[in-house]
Design a protein around this motif. Sequence first.
Motif, PDB file in Angstrom:
ATOM      1  N   TRP A 156      47.762  39.342  45.173  1.00 37.03           N
ATOM      2  CA  TRP A 156      46.974  40.800  44.904  1.00 37.03           C
ATOM      3  C   TRP A 156      46.175  40.801  43.973  1.00 37.03           C
ATOM      4  O   TRP A 156      45.201  41.573  44.095  1.00 37.03           O
ATOM      5  CB  TRP A 156      48.232  41.748  44.840  1.00 37.03           C
ATOM      6  CG  TRP A 156      48.990  41.992  46.313  1.00 37.03           C
ATOM      7  CD1 TRP A 156      50.363  41.436  46.464  1.00 37.03           C
ATOM      8  CD2 TRP A 156      48.821  42.747  47.365  1.00 37.03           C
ATOM      9  NE1 TRP A 156      50.556  41.732  47.856  1.00 37.03           N
ATOM     10  CE2 TRP A 156      49.747  42.445  48.161  1.00 37.03           C
ATOM     11  CE3 TRP A 156      47.591  43.388  47.593  1.00 37.03           C
ATOM     12  CZ2 TRP A 156      49.656  43.341  49.549  1.00 37.03           C
ATOM     13  CZ3 TRP A 156      47.601  44.284  48.957  1.00 37.03           C
ATOM     14  CH2 TRP A 156      48.591  44.143  49.805  1.00 37.03           C
ATOM     15  N   LEU A 157      46.531  40.115  42.944  1.00 39.99           N
ATOM     16  CA  LEU A 157      45.491  40.098  41.593  1.00 39.99           C
ATOM     17  C   LEU A 157      44.263  39.433  42.041  1.00 39.99           C
ATOM     18  O   LEU A 157      42.955  39.876  41.796  1.00 39.99           O
ATOM     19  CB  LEU A 157      46.306  39.581  40.421  1.00 39.99           C
ATOM     20  CG  LEU A 157      45.261  39.261  39.129  1.00 39.99           C
ATOM     21  CD1 LEU A 157      44.910  40.784  38.870  1.00 39.99           C
ATOM     22  CD2 LEU A 157      46.219  38.619  38.171  1.00 39.99           C
ATOM     23  N   VAL A 158      44.331  38.385  42.652  1.00 40.37           N
ATOM     24  CA  VAL A 158      43.208  37.811  43.281  1.00 40.37           C
ATOM     25  C   VAL A 158      42.457  38.664  44.077  1.00 40.37           C
ATOM     26  O   VAL A 158      40.981  38.541  43.838  1.00 40.37           O
ATOM     27  CB  VAL A 158      43.533  36.533  43.869  1.00 40.37           C
ATOM     28  CG1 VAL A 158      42.347  35.593  44.462  1.00 40.37           C
ATOM     29  CG2 VAL A 158      44.429  35.426  43.174  1.00 40.37           C
ATOM     30  N   GLY A 159      42.974  39.300  44.948  1.00 39.54           N
ATOM     31  CA  GLY A 159      42.095  40.105  45.832  1.00 39.54           C
ATOM     32  C   GLY A 159      41.432  41.063  44.968  1.00 39.54           C
ATOM     33  O   GLY A 159      40.208  41.529  45.517  1.00 39.54           O
ATOM     34  N   ILE A 160      42.324  41.740  44.023  1.00 40.01           N
ATOM     35  CA  ILE A 160      41.593  42.709  43.340  1.00 40.01           C
ATOM     36  C   ILE A 160      40.301  42.370  42.438  1.00 40.01           C
ATOM     37  O   ILE A 160      39.265  42.857  42.627  1.00 40.01           O
ATOM     38  CB  ILE A 160      42.548  43.435  42.232  1.00 40.01           C
ATOM     39  CG1 ILE A 160      43.612  44.284  42.994  1.00 40.01           C
ATOM     40  CG2 ILE A 160      42.006  44.240  41.152  1.00 40.01           C
ATOM     41  CD1 ILE A 160      44.740  44.811  42.436  1.00 40.01           C
ATOM     42  N   LEU A 161      40.405  41.109  41.906  1.00 43.91           N
ATOM     43  CA  LEU A 161      39.263  40.552  41.026  1.00 43.91           C
ATOM     44  C   LEU A 161      38.210  40.302  41.867  1.00 43.91           C
ATOM     45  O   LEU A 161      37.003  40.650  41.706  1.00 43.91           O
ATOM     46  CB  LEU A 161      39.837  39.531  40.175  1.00 43.91           C
ATOM     47  CG  LEU A 161      41.079  39.591  39.208  1.00 43.91           C
ATOM     48  CD1 LEU A 161      41.289  38.330  38.598  1.00 43.91           C
ATOM     49  CD2 LEU A 161      40.414  40.322  38.084  1.00 43.91           C
ATOM     50  N   LEU A 162      38.458  39.562  43.139  1.00 37.33           N
ATOM     51  CA  LEU A 162      37.548  39.008  44.172  1.00 37.33           C
ATOM     52  C   LEU A 162      36.786  40.261  44.525  1.00 37.33           C
ATOM     53  O   LEU A 162      35.451  40.263  44.769  1.00 37.33           O
ATOM     54  CB  LEU A 162      38.006  38.226  45.192  1.00 37.33           C
ATOM     55  CG  LEU A 162      37.267  37.937  46.298  1.00 37.33           C
ATOM     56  CD1 LEU A 162      35.960  36.915  45.535  1.00 37.33           C
ATOM     57  CD2 LEU A 162      37.869  37.203  47.438  1.00 37.33           C
ATOM     58  N   ASN A 163      37.318  41.450  44.942  1.00 33.62           N
ATOM     59  CA  ASN A 163      36.838  42.457  45.734  1.00 33.62           C
ATOM     60  C   ASN A 163      35.945  43.197  44.852  1.00 33.62           C
ATOM     61  O   ASN A 163      35.136  43.875  45.119  1.00 33.62           O
ATOM     62  CB  ASN A 163      37.833  43.178  46.598  1.00 33.62           C
ATOM     63  CG  ASN A 163      38.148  42.449  47.867  1.00 33.62           C
ATOM     64  OD1 ASN A 163      37.542  42.496  48.833  1.00 33.62           O
ATOM     65  ND2 ASN A 163      39.230  41.802  47.832  1.00 33.62           N
ATOM     66  N   THR A 164      36.450  43.207  43.522  1.00 36.86           N
ATOM     67  CA  THR A 164      35.628  44.146  42.446  1.00 36.86           C
ATOM     68  C   THR A 164      34.490  43.345  42.076  1.00 36.86           C
ATOM     69  O   THR A 164      33.502  43.997  42.076  1.00 36.86           O
ATOM     70  CB  THR A 164      36.693  44.184  41.185  1.00 36.86           C
ATOM     71  OG1 THR A 164      37.830  44.893  41.755  1.00 36.86           O
ATOM     72  CG2 THR A 164      36.042  44.997  40.202  1.00 36.86           C
ATOM     73  N   ALA A 165      34.362  42.044  41.839  1.00 41.38           N
ATOM     74  CA  ALA A 165      33.272  41.382  41.848  1.00 41.38           C
ATOM     75  C   ALA A 165      32.532  41.483  43.095  1.00 41.38           C
ATOM     76  O   ALA A 165      31.039  41.745  42.843  1.00 41.38           O
ATOM     77  CB  ALA A 165      33.475  39.794  41.635  1.00 41.38           C
ATOM     78  N   LEU A 166      32.701  41.335  44.351  1.00 42.56           N
ATOM     79  CA  LEU A 166      31.819  41.538  45.454  1.00 42.56           C
ATOM     80  C   LEU A 166      31.263  42.919  45.585  1.00 42.56           C
ATOM     81  O   LEU A 166      30.280  43.255  45.779  1.00 42.56           O
ATOM     82  CB  LEU A 166      32.639  41.275  46.714  1.00 42.56           C
ATOM     83  CG  LEU A 166      32.928  39.695  46.898  1.00 42.56           C
ATOM     84  CD1 LEU A 166      33.976  39.365  48.117  1.00 42.56           C
ATOM     85  CD2 LEU A 166      31.697  38.774  46.890  1.00 42.56           C
ATOM     86  N   ALA A 167      32.262  44.047  45.083  1.00 43.69           N
ATOM     87  CA  ALA A 167      31.724  45.302  45.130  1.00 43.69           C
ATOM     88  C   ALA A 167      30.588  45.482  43.743  1.00 43.69           C
ATOM     89  O   ALA A 167      29.545  46.236  44.484  1.00 43.69           O
ATOM     90  CB  ALA A 167      32.820  46.392  44.923  1.00 43.69           C
ATOM     91  N   GLY A 168      30.835  45.076  42.875  1.00 45.30           N
ATOM     92  CA  GLY A 168      29.770  44.958  41.897  1.00 45.30           C
ATOM     93  C   GLY A 168      28.565  44.457  42.484  1.00 45.30           C
ATOM     94  O   GLY A 168      27.204  44.907  42.087  1.00 45.30           O
TER      95      GLY A 168
END
Length: 250
Positions: free
Chosen positions: A7-19
Amino acid sequence: MVATPPWLVGILLNTALAGLGLLSRQALLTLAGLLHAWLLGVLIWGTLGWQGYLVVIVYFLVGSAVTRVGMAQKQAAGIAEKRQGARGPENVWGSALTGAVCALLIPLLPKGHDLLLVAFVASFSTKLFDTCASEVGKAYGQRTFLITTLQPVPRGTEGAVSLEGTLAGFLGAALIAGLGWELGLMAAIAVPICILAAFVANLVESVLGATLQERYTWLSNEVVNGINTTTGALLAVLMLTVTAPLLGLT
């Protein structure tokens, strides 16, 4: 070494992609759509890992690219997707709600793990069939027929089908189904089942578009998309359940 929680990986990855999405000049998502896509991405990565996430990413990228095919002529004819194809929250969940529900149910129903994975893949296979068939048909369909009467109708008519669009739909469905197999989400037997389920579900959607969608305001495109993907997922599960024992796979 302690593994990073998914879940933490998902948050970090998707935050980066959203940026990256915010900085990109290619508006594939509206701002609200980007936020909802972030939530969907976290959910899929947290439940299905990178394999399930890749299925969604491929669907989104191919679907977005196909939506832009022949955009100029579709805009001139008044049948192009709004916002030049940029997805809003309604598009995100209209396309992915069924798959998201399947992903959430997998950890809760371990005995249904394999069938739920097939349903997950089938839902996105069905939606990409729909997107490819609709967008290619609107751009390049030479002869377009109403599904209920087989009478010629203009491109972009609700419930219309074309040979060009249908062939493109099969290719889109096969892409997602084949990817699901390659990633180990389902067995090879499920690939043709997902493709066939996608085809039948889209016939059902075309009938809905030709008969009921204009009569009932609550039958928006997003609701119909949800019905479409759910139908594809359920059909795939039903066909696999019936077929597997006959082939000695259970």
